[in-house]
Design a protein around this motif. Sequence first.
Motif, mmCIF file in Angstrom:
data_model
loop_
_atom_site.group_PDB
_atom_site.id
_atom_site.type_symbol
_atom_site.label_atom_id
_atom_site.label_comp_id
_atom_site.label_asym_id
_atom_site.label_seq_id
_atom_site.Cartn_x
_atom_site.Cartn_y
_atom_site.Cartn_z
ATOM 1 N N THR A 251 0.826 -1.195 0.000
ATOM 2 C CA THR A 251 0.000 0.000 0.000
ATOM 3 C C THR A 251 0.868 1.255 0.000
ATOM 4 O O THR A 251 2.063 1.202 0.273
ATOM 5 C CB THR A 251 -0.918 0.027 1.236
ATOM 6 N N SER A 252 0.246 2.412 -0.318
ATOM 7 C CA SER A 252 0.982 3.672 -0.395
ATOM 8 C C SER A 252 0.090 4.828 0.038
ATOM 9 O O SER A 252 -1.129 4.804 -0.186
ATOM 10 C CB SER A 252 1.478 3.917 -1.825
ATOM 11 N N ILE A 253 0.682 5.849 0.631
ATOM 12 C CA ILE A 253 -0.032 7.056 1.015
ATOM 13 C C ILE A 253 -0.578 7.786 -0.207
ATOM 14 O O ILE A 253 -1.536 8.557 -0.120
ATOM 15 C CB ILE A 253 0.903 8.006 1.811
ATOM 16 N N THR A 254 0.005 7.514 -1.376
ATOM 17 C CA THR A 254 -0.358 8.274 -2.573
ATOM 18 C C THR A 254 -1.671 7.830 -3.206
ATOM 19 O O THR A 254 -2.202 8.541 -4.061
ATOM 20 C CB THR A 254 0.747 8.174 -3.634
ATOM 21 N N SER A 255 -2.189 6.680 -2.817
ATOM 22 C CA SER A 255 -3.388 6.202 -3.497
ATOM 23 C C SER A 255 -4.223 5.307 -2.591
ATOM 24 O O SER A 255 -3.694 4.393 -1.961
ATOM 25 C CB SER A 255 -2.989 5.399 -4.741
ATOM 26 N N PRO A 256 -5.534 5.562 -2.522
ATOM 27 C CA PRO A 256 -6.184 6.750 -3.093
ATOM 28 C C PRO A 256 -6.080 7.918 -2.128
ATOM 29 O O PRO A 256 -6.019 7.715 -0.907
ATOM 30 C CB PRO A 256 -7.635 6.302 -3.228
ATOM 31 N N PHE A 257 -6.041 9.133 -2.653
ATOM 32 C CA PHE A 257 -5.971 10.321 -1.799
ATOM 33 C C PHE A 257 -7.379 10.885 -1.658
ATOM 34 O O PHE A 257 -7.734 11.911 -2.221
ATOM 35 C CB PHE A 257 -5.019 11.349 -2.407
ATOM 36 N N ILE A 258 -8.181 10.169 -0.888
ATOM 37 C CA ILE A 258 -9.592 10.503 -0.715
ATOM 38 C C ILE A 258 -9.910 10.436 0.769
ATOM 39 O O ILE A 258 -9.486 9.513 1.468
ATOM 40 C CB ILE A 258 -10.498 9.509 -1.479
ATOM 41 N N ALA A 259 -10.677 11.403 1.268
ATOM 42 C CA ALA A 259 -11.058 11.407 2.678
ATOM 43 C C ALA A 259 -11.776 10.121 3.040
ATOM 44 O O ALA A 259 -12.570 9.592 2.266
ATOM 45 C CB ALA A 259 -11.960 12.609 2.976
ATOM 46 N N GLU A 260 -11.466 9.590 4.222
ATOM 47 C CA GLU A 260 -12.073 8.372 4.744
ATOM 48 C C GLU A 260 -11.745 7.137 3.914
ATOM 49 O O GLU A 260 -12.422 6.121 3.994
ATOM 50 C CB GLU A 260 -13.593 8.536 4.885
ATOM 51 N N ASP A 261 -10.703 7.216 3.106
ATOM 52 C CA ASP A 261 -10.267 6.061 2.328
ATOM 53 C C ASP A 261 -8.757 6.179 2.125
ATOM 54 O O ASP A 261 -8.219 7.274 2.077
ATOM 55 C CB ASP A 261 -10.982 6.026 0.970
ATOM 56 N N GLY A 262 -8.086 5.059 2.005
ATOM 57 C CA GLY A 262 -6.648 5.076 1.784
ATOM 58 C C GLY A 262 -5.847 5.170 3.071
ATOM 59 O O GLY A 262 -6.384 5.256 4.176
ATOM 60 N N GLU A 263 -4.520 5.151 2.922
ATOM 61 C CA GLU A 263 -3.610 5.205 4.058
ATOM 62 C C GLU A 263 -3.594 6.607 4.668
ATOM 63 O O GLU A 263 -3.800 7.597 3.973
ATOM 64 C CB GLU A 263 -2.194 4.818 3.622
ATOM 65 N N THR A 264 -3.321 6.684 5.949
ATOM 66 C CA THR A 264 -3.312 7.972 6.648
ATOM 67 C C THR A 264 -1.907 8.474 6.929
ATOM 68 O O THR A 264 -1.738 9.582 7.443
ATOM 69 C CB THR A 264 -4.087 7.886 7.974
ATOM 70 N N GLU A 265 -0.875 7.702 6.617
ATOM 71 C CA GLU A 265 0.507 8.140 6.777
ATOM 72 C C GLU A 265 1.380 7.346 5.825
ATOM 73 O O GLU A 265 0.940 6.375 5.198
ATOM 74 C CB GLU A 265 0.981 7.947 8.210
ATOM 75 N N MET A 266 2.630 7.773 5.684
ATOM 76 C CA MET A 266 3.550 7.070 4.796
ATOM 77 C C MET A 266 3.666 5.608 5.205
ATOM 78 O O MET A 266 3.774 5.285 6.383
ATOM 79 C CB MET A 266 4.924 7.741 4.821
ATOM 80 N N THR A 267 3.652 4.724 4.221
ATOM 81 C CA THR A 267 3.715 3.296 4.476
ATOM 82 C C THR A 267 5.152 2.796 4.384
ATOM 83 O O THR A 267 6.077 3.531 4.014
ATOM 84 C CB THR A 267 2.860 2.536 3.452
#
Length: 301
Positions: A251-267
């Motif tokens: 996983t990556s912080i870069t995708s998806p960059f959507i509120a309430e979805d995706g990672e919340t910090e650098m992986t």
Amino acid sequence: MIQKFARSALVGMAACAAMAGGAAAAQDQDDSQGSIIVSGELPEPSDIRGTVRAVMQERGNNDPLYRYLDPLCLHVTGMAAEANAFVRERMLANAAEAEIELAEEGCTANAIVFVVQEPVELLALLEDRQPWILTADDRRRVEHEAGEGEAVLVWHNFEDRSAEGNRMAHSAAIPGATGSAPPLNVQTRVNTRAQARRVGATHSTAVQSGVVVLDMDHLVGMDLERISDFATMRLLAPGLIPFGHQFDTPTSITSPFIAEDGETEMTRFDRAYLRALYSLQPNAAANRLPAAILREYEGEG
């Protein structure tokens, strides 16, 4: 919830939703000892290499990697002063962890993060006051993306350097020319120290400047840590083009960059990507990056 100071700092972002902290690995808690045991398996090496190739702009070619070769001088603007300072300090901490050299205080910015309500208006202002900051090709692209309502606009300006990463001297002489060979009509950058190589390019490519523009309307529901980490990856990894790739493993912080979805910090993948990118010599070919990232990923404790 978003931190108290951040809630007041990000105008129009008062109604932020709570962020769910999803962990990739399964966790088992031992109540008697009060300890948490994290279990899980690392992705297969083929998954890591496949992800890198899928999101690399260079697509694994033999050209030199794109990155900052000069000390990083970062400026963050568009929010309240306290929020700007928080994002800047976290991004600089991320850069230092990747062993990216940081410039002294009072430096001239070569990396800028804008947080704005109207990206289209910002682009118009930049074109009027600082037209040099955007090449014609980049301007057409980012103006189109802004018109489409993209959450983030990113561009970098590049400069060819020597194989060691040094700036090339201006010269009117043709390298290797002898006898009656005429000089060039203009002074231009010439790689006078270039030599034929069996391994590695005769030049490197440095980022002269980089810009990330974040649309404030898309940041509702995100805390400043997430915004900082996302901006770190988009700014410091110019060859990373994550959009359109589904980050399942890793996983990556870069995708998806959507509120309430995706990672919340650098992986783990993000940190390995930056460490690998900035550990290779200046003229390292892009096709060396996947293996370098895999080494960093597997070596992280």
